[in-house]
Design a protein around this motif. Structure first.
Motif, PDB file in Angstrom:
ATOM      1  N   ASN A 165       0.832  -1.199   0.000  1.00 16.99           N
ATOM      2  CA  ASN A 165       0.000   0.000   0.000  1.00 16.99           C
ATOM      3  C   ASN A 165       0.872   1.258   0.000  1.00 16.99           C
ATOM      4  O   ASN A 165       2.069   1.188   0.288  1.00 16.99           O
ATOM      5  CB  ASN A 165      -0.910   0.024   1.237  1.00 16.99           C
ATOM      6  N   SER A 166       0.253   2.369  -0.285  1.00 15.05           N
ATOM      7  CA  SER A 166       0.961   3.665  -0.279  1.00 15.05           C
ATOM      8  C   SER A 166       2.267   3.580  -1.058  1.00 15.05           C
ATOM      9  O   SER A 166       3.322   4.020  -0.587  1.00 15.05           O
ATOM     10  CB  SER A 166       1.230   4.109   1.164  1.00 15.05           C
ATOM     11  N   LEU A 167       2.187   3.024  -2.229  1.00 18.05           N
ATOM     12  CA  LEU A 167       3.387   2.818  -3.037  1.00 18.05           C
ATOM     13  C   LEU A 167       4.063   4.127  -3.394  1.00 18.05           C
ATOM     14  O   LEU A 167       3.405   5.163  -3.605  1.00 18.05           O
ATOM     15  CB  LEU A 167       3.032   2.043  -4.299  1.00 18.05           C
ATOM     16  N   LYS A 168       5.387   4.065  -3.468  1.00 14.43           N
ATOM     17  CA  LYS A 168       6.215   5.209  -3.816  1.00 14.43           C
ATOM     18  C   LYS A 168       7.042   4.860  -5.052  1.00 14.43           C
ATOM     19  O   LYS A 168       7.337   3.681  -5.291  1.00 14.43           O
ATOM     20  CB  LYS A 168       7.158   5.542  -2.660  1.00 14.43           C
ATOM     21  N   PRO A 169       7.454   5.853  -5.806  1.00 13.79           N
ATOM     22  CA  PRO A 169       8.310   5.565  -6.970  1.00 13.79           C
ATOM     23  C   PRO A 169       9.563   4.763  -6.595  1.00 13.79           C
ATOM     24  O   PRO A 169      10.024   3.933  -7.384  1.00 13.79           O
ATOM     25  CB  PRO A 169       8.656   6.953  -7.491  1.00 13.79           C
ATOM     26  N   GLU A 170      10.087   4.984  -5.411  1.00 12.28           N
ATOM     27  CA  GLU A 170      11.287   4.254  -4.990  1.00 12.28           C
ATOM     28  C   GLU A 170      11.016   2.789  -4.675  1.00 12.28           C
ATOM     29  O   GLU A 170      11.950   2.024  -4.408  1.00 12.28           O
ATOM     30  CB  GLU A 170      11.953   4.933  -3.780  1.00 12.28           C
ATOM     31  N   ASP A 171       9.762   2.367  -4.712  1.00  8.28           N
ATOM     32  CA  ASP A 171       9.438   0.947  -4.576  1.00  8.28           C
ATOM     33  C   ASP A 171       9.586   0.207  -5.906  1.00  8.28           C
ATOM     34  O   ASP A 171       9.463  -1.019  -5.945  1.00  8.28           O
ATOM     35  CB  ASP A 171       8.010   0.763  -4.057  1.00  8.28           C
ATOM     36  N   THR A 172       9.839   0.934  -6.964  1.00 13.51           N
ATOM     37  CA  THR A 172      10.011   0.316  -8.276  1.00 13.51           C
ATOM     38  C   THR A 172      11.208  -0.634  -8.264  1.00 13.51           C
ATOM     39  O   THR A 172      12.316  -0.244  -7.905  1.00 13.51           O
ATOM     40  CB  THR A 172      10.218   1.389  -9.357  1.00 13.51           C
ATOM     41  N   ALA A 173      10.955  -1.885  -8.631  1.00  6.89           N
ATOM     42  CA  ALA A 173      12.000  -2.909  -8.602  1.00  6.89           C
ATOM     43  C   ALA A 173      11.417  -4.222  -9.122  1.00  6.89           C
ATOM     44  O   ALA A 173      10.203  -4.341  -9.311  1.00  6.89           O
ATOM     45  CB  ALA A 173      12.517  -3.117  -7.183  1.00  6.89           C
ATOM     46  N   VAL A 174      12.295  -5.168  -9.324  1.00 10.75           N
ATOM     47  CA  VAL A 174      11.859  -6.552  -9.520  1.00 10.75           C
ATOM     48  C   VAL A 174      11.770  -7.188  -8.133  1.00 10.75           C
ATOM     49  O   VAL A 174      12.727  -7.121  -7.353  1.00 10.75           O
ATOM     50  CB  VAL A 174      12.832  -7.341 -10.415  1.00 10.75           C
TER      51      VAL A 174
END
Length: 123
Positions: free
Chosen positions: A83-92
């Motif tokens: 939840n509350s995803l952030k751009p810095e959560d972008t990953a495999v």
């Protein structure tokens, strides 16, 4: 031979949610620890969350309060609700299975890994 198959990745907007699933086969799922790790481009793999066979749960500080790990032993599946995803959560994102010994935080202590699923968070 253990097989781990992740699903549920995709594109989300900042502030949005995604739920990842990891289905396991070939082992007594309930007896082992399960973890989620992630790797962003140009960065090292990092620990995200883990749930031990006992039910004890651990989170990286960066996701604490936003992500929830859970397991359904009847379905041999571990989940990661983000939840509350952030751009810095972008990953495999990778799920992994670990035997009793070792640390839930250390990737090299895990015996089996899934193929990974891409999560992209747009701002």
């Amino acid at each position: 031979q253990v097989q781990l198959v992740e699903s549920g990745g995709g594109l989300a907007q900042a502030g949005g949610s995604l739920r990842l699933s990891c289905a396991a086969s070939g082992h007594t799922f309930s007896s082992y620890d399960m973890g989620w790790f992630r790797q962003a481009p140009g960065k090292e793999r990092e620990f995200v969350a883990a749930v031990r066979w006992s039910g004890d749960i651990y989170y990286a500080d960066s996701v604490k309060g936003r992500f929830t790990i859970s397991r359904d032993n009847a379905k041999n599946t571990v989940y990661l609700l983000m939840n509350s995803l952030k751009p810095e959560d972008t990953a495999v994102y990778y799920c992994a299975l670990k035997y009793y010994s070792g640390s839930v935080y250390v990737g090299s202590d895990y015996a089996y890994w899934g193929q990974g699923t891409q999560v992209t968070v747009s701002s």
